[in-house]
Design an enzyme around this catalytic site. Sequence first.
Site, PDB file in Angstrom:
ATOM      1  N   ASP A 309      12.700   2.962 -58.235  1.00 36.11           N
ATOM      2  CA  ASP A 309      12.164   4.270 -58.593  1.00 36.11           C
ATOM      3  C   ASP A 309      13.174   5.184 -59.275  1.00 36.11           C
ATOM      4  O   ASP A 309      12.852   6.329 -59.595  1.00 36.11           O
ATOM      5  CB  ASP A 309      11.594   4.961 -57.349  1.00 36.11           C
ATOM      6  CG  ASP A 309      10.243   4.380 -56.945  1.00 36.11           C
ATOM      7  OD1 ASP A 309       9.566   3.799 -57.821  1.00 36.11           O
ATOM      8  OD2 ASP A 309       9.870   4.494 -55.765  1.00 36.11           O
ATOM      9  N   LYS A 336       3.219  -0.693 -61.379  1.00 32.89           N
ATOM     10  CA  LYS A 336       3.220   0.643 -60.765  1.00 32.89           C
ATOM     11  C   LYS A 336       2.026   1.439 -61.277  1.00 32.89           C
ATOM     12  O   LYS A 336       1.020   0.870 -61.706  1.00 32.89           O
ATOM     13  CB  LYS A 336       4.553   1.335 -61.062  1.00 32.89           C
ATOM     14  CG  LYS A 336       5.770   0.572 -60.539  1.00 32.89           C
ATOM     15  CD  LYS A 336       5.809   0.530 -59.026  1.00 32.89           C
ATOM     16  CE  LYS A 336       7.043  -0.157 -58.490  1.00 32.89           C
ATOM     17  NZ  LYS A 336       7.101  -0.130 -57.013  1.00 32.89           N
ATOM     18  N   ARG A 340       5.427   0.360 -66.340  1.00 36.19           N
ATOM     19  CA  ARG A 340       6.579   1.220 -66.598  1.00 36.19           C
ATOM     20  C   ARG A 340       7.611   0.599 -67.533  1.00 36.19           C
ATOM     21  O   ARG A 340       8.650   1.219 -67.775  1.00 36.19           O
ATOM     22  CB  ARG A 340       7.245   1.616 -65.263  1.00 36.19           C
ATOM     23  CG  ARG A 340       6.434   2.613 -64.456  1.00 36.19           C
ATOM     24  CD  ARG A 340       7.158   3.034 -63.185  1.00 36.19           C
ATOM     25  NE  ARG A 340       6.343   3.970 -62.417  1.00 36.19           N
ATOM     26  CZ  ARG A 340       6.604   4.329 -61.164  1.00 36.19           C
ATOM     27  NH1 ARG A 340       7.652   3.807 -60.536  1.00 36.19           N
ATOM     28  NH2 ARG A 340       5.819   5.181 -60.541  1.00 36.19           N
TER      29      ARG A 340
END
Length: 429
Positions: A309, A336, A340
Amino acid sequence: MDVIVTPTPRLEGDIQALSSKNYTTRYLLVAALANGTSTIHYPAHSEDSDAMRRCIRDLGAIIEEDDKKIVITGFGNHPKDIRELNVGNAGAVLRFLMAIASLCPDVTFVNTYPDSLGKRPHDDLIDSLQQLGVVIEHQEGKLPITIRGGQPKGGKITVSGNVSSQFLSALLFLTPMLEEDSEIEVLHDLKSKVVVGQTLEVLEQAGIIIHASEDLMHYKVPGRQHYQAKEYIVQGDYPGSAAVLAAAAVTNSDVKIHRLAENSKQGERAIVDVLRMMEVPLTHEHDIVHVQGNQRLKALEFDGDAATDAVLAMVAAAVFAEGTSRFYNVENLRYKECDRITDYLNELRKAGANVEERQAEIIVHGRPEGVEGGVEINAHYDHRVIMALSVVGLRAKAPLRIKDAHHVAKSYPIFFDHMKSIGAQIEWV
């Protein structure tokens, strides 16, 4: 709502790190699974943690809260018989509660974000829960999902770990409450082992015994355990702070972020090490990270699996580094709130960044002179993408307009307030 990020040469000031979303959601769950009353100090307030609050209340937990704490009287291993649960756009909350809902006779998880969470796969967890005797109706592994449980059985369970560690964490929350002992074997690779470590840490604090192998691929879980009512203190959040630290790194800055524990088990703590490797002037003492950026960064190579993250924020910093950076072992970024890798890099290119993708890699050819900007970009409803693109906007030559930036509230509702408080030129439109 959109935001316009205007190039900002200098950032300066102090902020308090938000409380950790990951720890808050886990503490909320173990408090709900306890018989008795638990207190959580400094809980995070975000769409994810609010989704967990709402769902455990629906399942029978009694919740009282003020500005600094939440007091929860749990339902133990007897959640309320409820027909429907709405987790919003919170993937971890969905997966943890799919396991807990197997203690209920018939629960449907509704699909309120068809373009985000509604697209994400949960087949691996569904397969594991079916091994426990739970009947599940689903749409090719996606929401809406109906759990028909009531009497899940322990025993030998396998779970795939190569898409998300959340499937394993879900089983670790459930299996201690079953009548039988369980053995869990992780198949394939296990992504985000550091986050599994956070789950194990919280379970231990809640009085649960789990015997994990050193490589976190095998577990022996005694059954008939009971969660204990406890007091918990939530630490500061590294994943959200990563974007603020990256912003300080790419500008001339004098920024301090408080409440970031040096010995934290959050994998995203690596943002501090990465910025050091990029030769950003910083110190980390007494739980304060102090960045004195000079706009000069060096390229690096980094295994992003343990810091999932924070990777997008690291990439945003690398956009302005001297040389070519490579972030590898990051395929799970594709699963996600959006892809991403592909989605994020497409938007970076619009802003003027020179980036390439592989299936499990992001390659960044740095542009120390800055990027053009002057465009409207799509953050794909993803809070991490929104924050990372905001970092890029600070060093663009013309403003960036980021679409649907209000989705930053999923993890960091006051991100733009914090950024403006240290001097970032940002406006809502």
